[in-house]
Design an enzyme around this catalytic site. Structure first.
Site, PDB file in Angstrom:
ATOM      1  N   THR A 258       7.861  -4.869 -10.704  1.00  0.00           N
ATOM      2  CA  THR A 258       7.548  -5.116  -9.292  1.00  0.00           C
ATOM      3  C   THR A 258       7.033  -6.530  -9.078  1.00  0.00           C
ATOM      4  O   THR A 258       7.469  -7.233  -8.156  1.00  0.00           O
ATOM      5  CB  THR A 258       6.526  -4.089  -8.776  1.00  0.00           C
ATOM      6  OG1 THR A 258       7.122  -2.790  -8.808  1.00  0.00           O
ATOM      7  CG2 THR A 258       6.094  -4.416  -7.351  1.00  0.00           C
TER       8      THR A 258
ATOM      9  N   ASN B 177      18.714   2.514 -10.683  1.00  0.00           N
ATOM     10  CA  ASN B 177      17.749   3.377 -11.360  1.00  0.00           C
ATOM     11  C   ASN B 177      17.908   4.853 -11.004  1.00  0.00           C
ATOM     12  O   ASN B 177      17.367   5.715 -11.700  1.00  0.00           O
ATOM     13  CB  ASN B 177      16.322   2.936 -11.017  1.00  0.00           C
ATOM     14  CG  ASN B 177      16.085   2.851  -9.517  1.00  0.00           C
ATOM     15  OD1 ASN B 177      16.725   2.056  -8.833  1.00  0.00           O
ATOM     16  ND2 ASN B 177      15.179   3.654  -9.008  1.00  0.00           N
TER      17      ASN B 177
ATOM     18  N   HIS C 238       7.976  -0.946 -19.944  1.00  0.00           N
ATOM     19  CA  HIS C 238       7.791   0.499 -20.110  1.00  0.00           C
ATOM     20  C   HIS C 238       9.088   1.309 -19.973  1.00  0.00           C
ATOM     21  O   HIS C 238       9.080   2.514 -20.173  1.00  0.00           O
ATOM     22  CB  HIS C 238       6.723   1.030 -19.153  1.00  0.00           C
ATOM     23  CG  HIS C 238       7.139   1.121 -17.727  1.00  0.00           C
ATOM     24  ND1 HIS C 238       7.456   2.318 -17.127  1.00  0.00           N
ATOM     25  CD2 HIS C 238       7.262   0.166 -16.776  1.00  0.00           C
ATOM     26  CE1 HIS C 238       7.766   2.101 -15.855  1.00  0.00           C
ATOM     27  NE2 HIS C 238       7.656   0.803 -15.631  1.00  0.00           N
TER      28      HIS C 238
ATOM     29  N   CYS D  98       8.605   5.562  -7.998  1.00  0.00           N
ATOM     30  CA  CYS D  98       7.702   4.933  -7.038  1.00  0.00           C
ATOM     31  C   CYS D  98       7.700   5.645  -5.699  1.00  0.00           C
ATOM     32  O   CYS D  98       6.835   5.425  -4.870  1.00  0.00           O
ATOM     33  CB  CYS D  98       8.108   3.467  -6.833  1.00  0.00           C
ATOM     34  SG  CYS D  98       8.049   2.501  -8.349  1.00  0.00           S
TER      35      CYS D  98
END
Length: 383
Positions: A72, A153, A203, A329
């Site tokens: 981000t 994603n 991550h 998110c």
């Protein structure tokens, strides 16, 4: 109750070797790479070695990598920093696609609302591929920055970055690519690609959370958005997270070195999962969303027609199966996937979509155990 983690696109378990290296660094004592004493020099050495490792695997110069807190922040630095630099040259136009991560979409919308940029959001087809003809239609000398993700994603669709980069550079625009989801899954040689800025996050590849990087090609104009120090070539102020950076480099090193063995296995997991569900749900067909071939091999987005997404996710969780409805998110809200909406899918597909994503720790045996559980939930909720 057994548990099954099929949500690697959201975050991945940390690799034991990564954790080991991070702990070793943290146990060496204070680590501020800006300090002049021997503790600082040791931290700086870790930082330099890690940057060298990442650059080697990404095909770029170490000086072209700026460490951030994750994807981000990398997206924000790339888009805001480059947009402001380009605006100084009279280019206040922005282009992105309708299926970008909100770290990109919301940042560009913020620039349009608060700093007077003109934003063009180009559509995608029903497989999630950006419509290049419509991108080309809005691309002119006013455009400063284009931001298109490498791989989506939610559905895994891979975009034609080379073609987009060529169009961008012919028009004098900068291309930013969000490669958070594709890192480690697709080979990258940044200095050979027509890209100017590329975002990464640790991550997603079995590294630690809270650390990422931004590739800034040599000569790319960019303004810092965080002030207060001269770290990272004055592009990102703040004390570097040395242990996490070491972990990031180790994670990518493992990922790249083992990719030839790991990627075929991940593809096998995805294909086996679809095969098992087809066997279990022969009387209840489902639909796979995204591109049939041009897709990441660790993600499969499935619409179980007639089964509500939220109800499905709650029942999966109660059965010990971790999956998702889209981006981590936003999946905590009841809002339906903006990606699937942008793809123009029917309401019955949109309202019944579940994303399964695979990675380290998953096995064929797990899939064989979990598939009947998923099928049972589908049958129960569809009656």
């Amino acid at each position: 109750m057994k548990s099954f983690y099929f949500d690697h696109a959201a975050t991945t378990p940390i690799h034991p070797e990564v954790a080991h290296e991070m702990i070793a660094v943290m146990q060496q004592g204070p680590a501020n790479a800006s300090s002049m004493h021997h503790y600082g020099r040791a931290a700086k050495a870790h930082l330099n070695r890690s940057r060298d490792t990442l650059a080697r695997h990404l095909g770029c110069k170490p000086s072209e990598l700026t460490f951030t807190s994750g994807g981000t922040e990398s997206d924000n630095l790339a888009i805001i920093g480059a947009a402001r630099a380009q605006a100084a040259k009279g280019r206040k136009g922005l282009i992105t696609s309708s299926i970008e991560h909100h770290a990109v979409l919301h940042t560009m919308q913020w620039l349009a609302e608060h700093e007077g940029f003109e934003l063009h959001i180009v559509p995608v087809d029903n497989t999630g591929m950006v419509k290049l003809d419509q991108l080309a239609d809005v691309l002119d000398e006013s455009i400063g920055v284009i931001s298109i993700m490498h791989a989506n994603n939610e559905v895994g669709t891979i975009q034609p970055i080379e073609q987009i980069g060529k169009l961008a550079h012919e028009a004098g625009a900068l291309l930013h690519v969000d490669a958070v989801q594709s890192l480690g899954h697709l080979p990258l040689n940044l200095n050979e690609l027509p890209v100017d800025l590329v975002s990464f996050s640790s991550h997603k590849i079995n590294g630690p959370q809270g650390i990422g990087a931004l590739y800034i090609a040599t000569g790319t104009p960019i303004s810092a958005i965080v002030q207060g120090g001269s770290q990272e070539r004055k592009r990102r102020a703040g004390t570097e997270n040395v242990a996490a950076i070491v972990g990031f480099a180790k994670a990518l090193d493992i990922c790249v070195n083992e990719r030839n063995n790991w990627q075929p296995f991940v593809a096998q997991l995805r294909n086996k999962w679809v095969e098992l569900l087809q066997q279990e749900l022969d009387q209840h067909p489902f639909i796979i969303n995204g591109h049939a071939t041009n897709t990441l091999q660790n993600i499969v987005n499935i619409s179980f027609i007639g089964v509500d997404t939220e109800s499905m996710l709650m029942n999966l969780d109660m059965a010990g199966i971790a999956a998702a409805s889209g981006s981590a998110c936003t999946s905590g809200s009841l809002e339906r996937s903006h990606v699937l909406k942008a793809m123009g899918l029917s309401d019955e597909r949109l309202n019944s979509a579940i994303r399964f994503s695979f990675g380290m720790g998953n096995t064929i045996e797990q899939l064989q155990e979990a598939a009947p559980i998923v099928a049972g939930i589908v049958r129960r909720l569809s009656t």
